[in-house]
Design a protein around this motif. Structure first.
Motif, mmCIF file in Angstrom:
data_model
loop_
_atom_site.group_PDB
_atom_site.id
_atom_site.type_symbol
_atom_site.label_atom_id
_atom_site.label_comp_id
_atom_site.label_asym_id
_atom_site.label_seq_id
_atom_site.Cartn_x
_atom_site.Cartn_y
_atom_site.Cartn_z
ATOM 1 N N GLN A 6 45.409 15.963 22.836
ATOM 2 C CA GLN A 6 44.713 16.428 23.632
ATOM 3 C C GLN A 6 45.680 15.696 24.844
ATOM 4 O O GLN A 6 45.312 16.024 25.913
ATOM 5 N N TRP A 35 41.476 12.379 31.056
ATOM 6 C CA TRP A 35 40.145 12.136 30.806
ATOM 7 C C TRP A 35 39.123 11.535 30.699
ATOM 8 O O TRP A 35 38.355 11.388 30.648
ATOM 9 N N SER A 39 35.695 12.392 32.193
ATOM 10 C CA SER A 39 34.247 11.934 31.199
ATOM 11 C C SER A 39 33.621 10.475 32.081
ATOM 12 O O SER A 39 32.471 10.764 30.909
ATOM 13 N N VAL A 54 35.909 18.759 30.336
ATOM 14 C CA VAL A 54 36.425 18.059 29.467
ATOM 15 C C VAL A 54 37.355 19.023 28.922
ATOM 16 O O VAL A 54 37.965 18.343 28.432
ATOM 17 N N TYR A 58 41.136 20.036 27.612
ATOM 18 C CA TYR A 58 42.031 19.133 26.253
ATOM 19 C C TYR A 58 41.263 19.374 25.315
ATOM 20 O O TYR A 58 42.348 19.145 24.269
#
Length: 175
Positions: A6, A35, A39, A54, A58
């Protein structure tokens, strides 16, 4: 190739035998930071919309026609569009972190988009060498041209200096 896919660069995901270069490390940093922000930092997006975003960026992968697993396509699209992370993502409170991510990700548009065509290069040269040097056009007028953006992006990715100074500038901003 080992690593958390990712966060791996698109170049390494697409070409596992490709030599690992500086651009791959900078891109991985951008993905980890992106990320984390998407997140963890407060956003007006509800948690389901955020989780979908997300996951889209990813976690999405698929098998191509040869049966090879492919991933990173959403990140590639965002880089090519010049909007990483997606512009629709905002934070609840103003934060320079989002601006920093967008700034350090901007050169990847040049890395993953098609290079300018020969006609675009020649047009740029005419503007640059004829009109700018003769004072008929301000140099700033070239900044939005594809060739200028491409050259700038490739140059910025060619050494760690731009990346490190951009990070340092972000830490020194009063906001």
């Amino acid at each position: 190739r080992k690593g958390t896919w990712q966060f791996m660069s698109l170049a390494l995901l697409e070409n596992p035998g490709h030599s690992h270069v500086l651009e791959d490390d900078i891109e991985s940093f951008v993905h980890v930071l992106g990320w984390t922000v998407l997140s963890c930092l407060p956003s007006p997006m509800d948690r389901y919309e955020r989780a979908d975003l997300v996951s889209y960026l990813y976690d999405h992968s698929f098998r191509d026609t040869t049966g090879r697993e492919r991933s990173g396509c959403a990140k590639e699209l965002q880089f090519k569009a010049g909007g990483y992370p997606p512009v629709r993502f905002t934070l609840t409170e103003p934060s320079p972190i989002l601006e920093l991510i967008r700034e350090v990700s901007s050169p990847f548009r040049a890395r993953y988009s098609k290079p300018p065509t020969e006609v675009e290069w020649k047009t740029f040269e005419v503007f640059n060498y004829t009109l700018v040097l003769n004072g008929q056009l301000r140099e700033e007028a070239l900044y939005d041209l594809l060739v200028h953006r491409y050259q700038l992006g490739i140059h910025r990715l060619s050494s760690s200096e731009w990346f490190l100074s951009t990070i340092q500038d972000a830490f020194e901003r009063p906001d």
